[in-house]
Design an enzyme around this catalytic site. Structure first.
Site, mmCIF file in Angstrom:
data_model
loop_
_atom_site.group_PDB
_atom_site.id
_atom_site.type_symbol
_atom_site.label_atom_id
_atom_site.label_comp_id
_atom_site.label_asym_id
_atom_site.label_seq_id
_atom_site.Cartn_x
_atom_site.Cartn_y
_atom_site.Cartn_z
ATOM 1 N N ASP A 37 0.810 -1.224 0.000
ATOM 2 C CA ASP A 37 0.000 0.000 0.000
ATOM 3 C C ASP A 37 0.841 1.271 0.000
ATOM 4 O OD1 ASP A 37 -2.173 -1.739 0.218
ATOM 5 O OD2 ASP A 37 -2.200 -1.603 2.408
ATOM 6 N N GLY A 97 -5.167 -1.108 -0.931
ATOM 7 C CA GLY A 97 -4.654 0.171 -0.472
ATOM 8 C C GLY A 97 -5.185 0.589 0.881
ATOM 9 N N HIS A 123 -6.116 -10.426 -4.092
ATOM 10 C CA HIS A 123 -4.762 -10.908 -3.827
ATOM 11 C C HIS A 123 -3.945 -11.150 -5.078
ATOM 12 C CE1 HIS A 123 -6.654 -11.487 0.084
ATOM 13 N NE2 HIS A 123 -5.432 -11.439 0.579
ATOM 14 N N ILE A 124 -4.562 -11.012 -6.245
ATOM 15 C CA ILE A 124 -3.777 -11.035 -7.488
ATOM 16 C C ILE A 124 -2.654 -10.003 -7.416
ATOM 17 C CG2 ILE A 124 -3.872 -10.447 -9.955
ATOM 18 C CD1 ILE A 124 -6.670 -11.677 -9.996
#
Length: 370
Positions: free
Chosen positions: A141, A184, A286-287
């Site tokens: 992030d 993020g 989660h890619i």
């Protein structure tokens, strides 16, 4: 100098670059000092259970490019508030002394902790207990204070950018509006960078609350220009004006119990009531954390790992490696974490007047705030 025994662990969520930091740290340590290295498995859980593996040139060979971590991750094991079973009941206890005793028993002199705000909070607390700790900031992030950029961010941006491009072609073919939700939390760095690089038409970030009217306005403007499709890139923690972030679920046994999610679906539903185009949403999830680590992140991770080794050699404990003014340095964990866990107010978030926000606006991208 006496031979050092150094432990390292990877806490919190996984991030591209963790293996690259381990790779560079191990090599820098072995090339510059007399030492033995071990890696604790599953973050602080390994420290509590005394579960570790040897780290050397052989056990870390060929891992620099690999995502994830050979030491595995856990974001549910805060040893200062750990779930244990007593008399058939699950209770929370401070078991940090068990971890300290395990390190003493194994002769571990130094603990190097790779993690985000929650993991580094525990690192600070172990430092207060007298443990020789070095922290290395980790998050895709890019929202940790005191350092200019964290490893894993570049890889995540690359992945999002690539997927925006893939969705661009299908959106154009079907004249659809595509709403793409990216990670993020409460910081919009991934959406901002990838949205610009990936030719998004609308970027929605937590720091700039949006309106549905603003999104619809952009869609209609594009139609008058003969562009029958729109790409919207939205941070999972984005907030509609007058509203709050969409919560996907609550994970009770995690230090970060609130998990954002669902904002893309929400926006898609709202738009379907307002426009004629078909609307589809996609959550990349989660890619963004998987696959090979980007070259830029491998280089950045090498710098973090080598600097962590330097701090160990120099005995500068209680510090976190940080990139400041383009130079790797060490900053006090106390200054980074303070007396309270880093919150949104303390995190590094996007300034609404940031240069990239202005760049996006001048390119015709809207943040739908008006």
């Amino acid at each position: 100098m006496a031979k050092k025994k150094i432990g390292i662990l990877t806490g919190g969520g996984d991030a591209p670059g963790l293996n690259a930091v381990i790779y560079s740290f191990v090599r820098a340590c072995m090339n510059t000092m007399d030492c033995e290295l071990v890696g604790y498995k599953f973050g602080y859980r390994g420290l509590y259970k005394n579960d570790f593996i040897p780290l050397n040139l052989q056990t870390t060979n060929g891992i620099q490019h690999r995502g994830g971590t050979i030491l595995y991750n856990s974001n549910k094991d805060n040893l200062f508030d750990y779930t244990v079973e007593e008399n058939g009941q699950k209770v929370k206890k401070n078991v940090s002394q068990v971890a300290v005793d395990n390190m003493k028993k194994e002769g571990v002199d130094v603990l190097v902790v790779l993690g985000g705000d929650g993991t580094l909070t525990s690192a600070r607390d172990f430092s207060r207990m007298g443990v020789n700790v070095i922290g290395v900031p980790k998050t895709i992030d890019n929202d940790l204070p005191a350092t200019e950029i964290t490893f894993g961010f570049d890889t995540a941006v690359n992945i999002v950018t690539e997927n925006l491009g893939r969705l661009h072609t299908t959106a154009e073919s079907h004249h659809r509006v595509m709403v793409v939700e990216v990670m993020g939390r409460s910081a919009g760095w991934i959406a901002l960078h990838a949205g610009i690089a990936g030719s998004a038409d609308v970027i929605l970030i937590p720091e700039i609350p949006y309106t549905v009217d603003g999104i619809v306005k952009k869609i209609n403007e594009r139609k008058t220009e003969g562009k029958e499709f729109t790409i919207i890139c939205v941070t999972e923690g984005a907030i509609e004006k007058g509203g709050s972030a969409s919560v996907g679920k609550i994970v009770e046994d995690s230090p970060d119990a609130v998990r954002f999610g669902g904002v893309a679906a929400k926006i898609a539903h709202q738009l379907e009531q307002r426009i004629e185009n078909e609307v589809r949403y996609c959550t990349l999830g989660h890619i963004q954390r998987g696959g090979e680590t980007s070259p830029a992140d491998r280089l950045l991770s090498a710098r973090y790992g080598v600097k962590a080794a330097e701090l160990v050699k120099e005995g500068k404990f209680g510090q976190m490696v940080a990139l400041q003014n383009g130079v790797m340095t060490g900053v006090s964990l106390e200054d980074v974490i303070g007396d309270a866990k880093v919150s949104v107010s303390g995190a590094k978030i996007v300034d609404p007047n940031h240069e990239l926000v202005k760049v996006a606006k001048q390119m015709g991208i809207t943040f739908a705030d008006a």
